[in-house]
Write an enzyme that holds these catalytic residues in place. Structure first.
Site, mmCIF file in Angstrom:
data_model
loop_
_atom_site.group_PDB
_atom_site.id
_atom_site.type_symbol
_atom_site.label_atom_id
_atom_site.label_comp_id
_atom_site.label_asym_id
_atom_site.label_seq_id
_atom_site.Cartn_x
_atom_site.Cartn_y
_atom_site.Cartn_z
ATOM 1 N N GLY A 14 0.820 -1.222 0.000
ATOM 2 C CA GLY A 14 0.000 0.000 0.000
ATOM 3 C C GLY A 14 0.843 1.257 0.000
ATOM 4 O O GLY A 14 0.589 2.192 0.767
ATOM 5 N N ALA A 15 1.841 1.291 -0.885
ATOM 6 C CA ALA A 15 2.797 2.413 -0.866
ATOM 7 C C ALA A 15 2.508 3.450 -1.952
ATOM 8 O O ALA A 15 3.318 4.340 -2.183
ATOM 9 C CB ALA A 15 4.218 1.885 -0.999
ATOM 10 N N SER A 16 1.356 3.347 -2.607
ATOM 11 C CA SER A 16 1.040 4.341 -3.645
ATOM 12 C C SER A 16 0.600 5.665 -3.037
ATOM 13 O O SER A 16 0.721 6.709 -3.681
ATOM 14 C CB SER A 16 -0.060 3.798 -4.572
ATOM 15 O OG SER A 16 -1.115 3.250 -3.816
ATOM 16 N N ARG A 17 0.053 5.610 -1.802
ATOM 17 C CA ARG A 17 -0.517 6.832 -1.213
ATOM 18 C C ARG A 17 -0.253 6.857 0.283
ATOM 19 O O ARG A 17 0.135 5.857 0.871
ATOM 20 C CB ARG A 17 -2.032 6.863 -1.456
ATOM 21 C CG ARG A 17 -2.394 6.980 -2.908
ATOM 22 C CD ARG A 17 -3.901 7.054 -3.117
ATOM 23 N NE ARG A 17 -4.556 5.754 -3.036
ATOM 24 C CZ ARG A 17 -5.580 5.473 -2.237
ATOM 25 N NH1 ARG A 17 -6.066 6.398 -1.438
ATOM 26 N NH2 ARG A 17 -6.125 4.272 -2.237
ATOM 27 N N VAL A 66 -3.109 -7.722 -1.648
ATOM 28 C CA VAL A 66 -2.573 -8.421 -0.469
ATOM 29 C C VAL A 66 -3.539 -9.470 0.086
ATOM 30 O O VAL A 66 -3.131 -10.348 0.833
ATOM 31 C CB VAL A 66 -2.188 -7.442 0.672
ATOM 32 C CG1 VAL A 66 -1.087 -6.498 0.238
ATOM 33 C CG2 VAL A 66 -3.402 -6.677 1.194
ATOM 34 N N ASN A 92 1.475 -2.449 5.413
ATOM 35 C CA ASN A 92 0.777 -1.169 5.590
ATOM 36 C C ASN A 92 -0.577 -1.123 4.892
ATOM 37 O O ASN A 92 -1.459 -0.362 5.307
ATOM 38 C CB ASN A 92 1.684 -0.040 5.068
ATOM 39 C CG ASN A 92 0.938 1.252 4.893
ATOM 40 O OD1 ASN A 92 0.699 1.982 5.869
ATOM 41 N ND2 ASN A 92 0.513 1.555 3.668
ATOM 42 N N SER A 144 -3.632 0.481 14.544
ATOM 43 C CA SER A 144 -4.281 1.790 14.696
ATOM 44 C C SER A 144 -4.601 2.040 16.159
ATOM 45 O O SER A 144 -4.799 1.105 16.939
ATOM 46 C CB SER A 144 -5.591 1.803 13.906
ATOM 47 O OG SER A 144 -6.368 2.919 14.280
ATOM 48 N N TYR A 157 -13.063 -2.637 11.452
ATOM 49 C CA TYR A 157 -11.704 -2.087 11.347
ATOM 50 C C TYR A 157 -10.938 -2.244 12.664
ATOM 51 O O TYR A 157 -9.791 -2.694 12.676
ATOM 52 C CB TYR A 157 -11.818 -0.619 10.954
ATOM 53 C CG TYR A 157 -10.515 0.103 10.727
ATOM 54 C CD1 TYR A 157 -9.777 -0.097 9.565
ATOM 55 C CD2 TYR A 157 -10.026 1.013 11.662
ATOM 56 C CE1 TYR A 157 -8.581 0.588 9.345
ATOM 57 C CE2 TYR A 157 -8.847 1.702 11.446
ATOM 58 C CZ TYR A 157 -8.122 1.487 10.294
ATOM 59 O OH TYR A 157 -6.952 2.171 10.083
ATOM 60 N N LYS A 161 -7.604 -4.457 13.329
ATOM 61 C CA LYS A 161 -6.385 -3.814 13.813
ATOM 62 C C LYS A 161 -5.941 -4.398 15.159
ATOM 63 O O LYS A 161 -4.747 -4.478 15.446
ATOM 64 C CB LYS A 161 -6.584 -2.296 13.917
ATOM 65 C CG LYS A 161 -6.748 -1.607 12.558
ATOM 66 C CD LYS A 161 -5.570 -1.873 11.639
ATOM 67 C CE LYS A 161 -5.555 -0.998 10.402
ATOM 68 N NZ LYS A 161 -4.499 -1.377 9.440
HETATM 69 P P1 NAP Z 1 -4.779 5.377 2.207
HETATM 70 O O1 NAP Z 1 -4.280 6.755 2.005
HETATM 71 O O2 NAP Z 1 -6.222 5.057 1.983
HETATM 72 O O3 NAP Z 1 -3.876 4.379 1.285
HETATM 73 C C1 NAP Z 1 -4.172 3.002 1.290
HETATM 74 C C2 NAP Z 1 -3.089 2.267 0.542
HETATM 75 O O4 NAP Z 1 -3.364 0.851 0.631
HETATM 76 C C3 NAP Z 1 -3.054 2.598 -0.940
HETATM 77 O O5 NAP Z 1 -1.709 2.559 -1.361
HETATM 78 C C4 NAP Z 1 -3.849 1.446 -1.573
HETATM 79 O O6 NAP Z 1 -3.491 1.172 -2.930
HETATM 80 C C5 NAP Z 1 -3.408 0.294 -0.680
HETATM 81 N N1 NAP Z 1 -4.326 -0.849 -0.708
HETATM 82 C C6 NAP Z 1 -5.638 -0.872 -0.353
HETATM 83 N N2 NAP Z 1 -6.125 -2.123 -0.511
HETATM 84 C C7 NAP Z 1 -5.095 -2.881 -0.974
HETATM 85 C C8 NAP Z 1 -4.972 -4.254 -1.336
HETATM 86 N N3 NAP Z 1 -6.013 -5.100 -1.252
HETATM 87 N N4 NAP Z 1 -3.762 -4.705 -1.781
HETATM 88 C C9 NAP Z 1 -2.706 -3.855 -1.881
HETATM 89 N N5 NAP Z 1 -2.763 -2.557 -1.542
HETATM 90 C C10 NAP Z 1 -3.950 -2.085 -1.101
HETATM 91 O O7 NAP Z 1 -4.472 4.841 3.685
HETATM 92 P P2 NAP Z 1 -3.518 5.444 4.838
HETATM 93 O O8 NAP Z 1 -4.317 6.399 5.621
HETATM 94 O O9 NAP Z 1 -2.211 5.822 4.274
HETATM 95 O O10 NAP Z 1 -3.360 4.137 5.757
HETATM 96 C C11 NAP Z 1 -2.252 3.262 5.645
HETATM 97 C C12 NAP Z 1 -2.321 2.257 6.786
HETATM 98 O O11 NAP Z 1 -2.328 2.959 8.033
HETATM 99 C C13 NAP Z 1 -3.593 1.410 6.774
HETATM 100 O O12 NAP Z 1 -3.307 0.117 7.241
HETATM 101 C C14 NAP Z 1 -4.485 2.126 7.767
HETATM 102 O O13 NAP Z 1 -5.455 1.268 8.312
HETATM 103 C C15 NAP Z 1 -3.457 2.572 8.787
HETATM 104 N N6 NAP Z 1 -3.888 3.699 9.623
HETATM 105 C C16 NAP Z 1 -4.204 4.922 9.069
HETATM 106 C C17 NAP Z 1 -4.596 5.967 9.905
HETATM 107 C C18 NAP Z 1 -4.938 7.330 9.383
HETATM 108 O O14 NAP Z 1 -5.375 8.171 10.172
HETATM 109 N N7 NAP Z 1 -4.796 7.621 8.100
HETATM 110 C C19 NAP Z 1 -4.659 5.763 11.282
HETATM 111 C C20 NAP Z 1 -4.335 4.526 11.810
HETATM 112 C C21 NAP Z 1 -3.943 3.503 10.963
HETATM 113 P P3 NAP Z 1 -4.256 1.930 -4.183
HETATM 114 O O15 NAP Z 1 -3.689 3.337 -4.210
HETATM 115 O O16 NAP Z 1 -3.866 1.118 -5.373
HETATM 116 O O17 NAP Z 1 -5.712 1.903 -3.871
#
Ligand code: NAP
Length: 249
Positions: A14-17, A66, A92, A144, A157, A161
């Protein structure tokens, strides 16, 4: 590229964003060759790759879902065959499908558990053989704050987590004698696509819970991951490191 991770191969799912992108850029800055995984957003993944290259780092793209066992095994076997090893795995990739329990559909539950939890199992199982062979590895799992606090509307979720924390502790015990550490990072509320789409009143409510008085950045989470991924963190395993501005202590 030289640096504390020079010569190491890191796979970041999940490293695209968002957080995954920041982690990929940060590990590349420390000298790792970074494998940038994503699901479908090729243009965003290419932007991650371009940023790493522009900073003088090394990386390549590797899209796969994944949550699909066959796809994970095929992609990771191929990576290990090509690079000879994977030193660092950052689990991630994640998604949220928020709904109160009584409204939560079975497909939503399955999707959240499949990507956040089963995906972590599939990726780790596929990578760990090569780590055991070289008697070295760093596994970092993205959990999380809500795994610890609970959060109304996030029953699937927060369950997934919380499962990640159990997985982390058990695997840390299984692999410690092989010099492989397994830790989790628990972000609080971080400014990414995942949280930007929340309704304004919900965002304000969360902000009131954060003693630091602001949301975190993906780069601040990446710093914790980079430390755990480094040789400096060799005696830290089975831990959950919180990055949340004091929201949960
Ligand atoms: P995000 O901006 O929504 O990015 C999600 C990433 O996961 C994207 O690169 C997406 O790829 C990839 N992805 C989604 N489903 C996938 C799959 N089935 N196989 C491979 N890649 C997949 O999320 P984020 O906020 O950066 O969160 C990253 C991690 O941190 C997650 O595990 C999230 O639960 C955790 N987290 C986030 C927060 C927060 O506040 N943001 C807080 C606590 C924990 P595409 O671009 O191709 O869709």
């Amino acid at each position: 590229m030289s640096g504390i991770l020079g010569g190491q191969i890191a796979l970041v799912t999940g490293a695209s964003r968002g957080i995954g992108r920041a982690v990929a850029e940060r590990l590349a800055r420390d000298g790792a060759f970074v494998v940038v995984n994503y699901l479908q957003n090729r243009s965003a993944a290419e932007a991650t790759l371009a940023a790493i290259h522009a900073a003088g780092g090394q990386a390549e793209l590797c899209p796969f879902d994944v949550a699909r066992g066959a796809a994970v095994t095929e992609a990771i076997d191929h990576l290990v065959a090509r690079h000879g090893k994977i030193d660092i795995l950052v689990n991630n990739a994640g998604l949220a499908r928020d709904n109160l329990l009584l409204r939560l559909r079975e497909e939503e539950w399955d999707q959240v558990v499949d990507v956040n939890l089963k995906g972590l199992f599939l990726c780790t199982r596929a990578v760990v053989r090569s780590m055991i062979r070289q008697r070295y590895g760093r596994i970092i799992n993205m959990t999380s704050v809500v795994a610890h606090t609970g959060n109304p509307g996030q029953v699937a979720y927060s369950t997934a987590k919380a499962g990640i924390c159990g997985f982390t502790r058990t695997l840390a015990r299984e692999l410690a004698s092989r010099s492989i550490t397994v830790n989790a990072v628990a972000p609080g509320f971080i400014d990414t696509d995942m949280t930007r789409s929340l309704p304004e009143p919900i965002k304000t409510g969360y902000l009131n819970l954060i003693p630091a008085g602001r949301w975190g950045t993906a780069e601040e989470v990446a710093e914790a991951v980079a430390f755990l991924a480094s040789p400096l963190a060799g005696y830290i395993t089975g831990q959950v490191i919180h990055v949340n501005g004091g929201m949960y202590m």
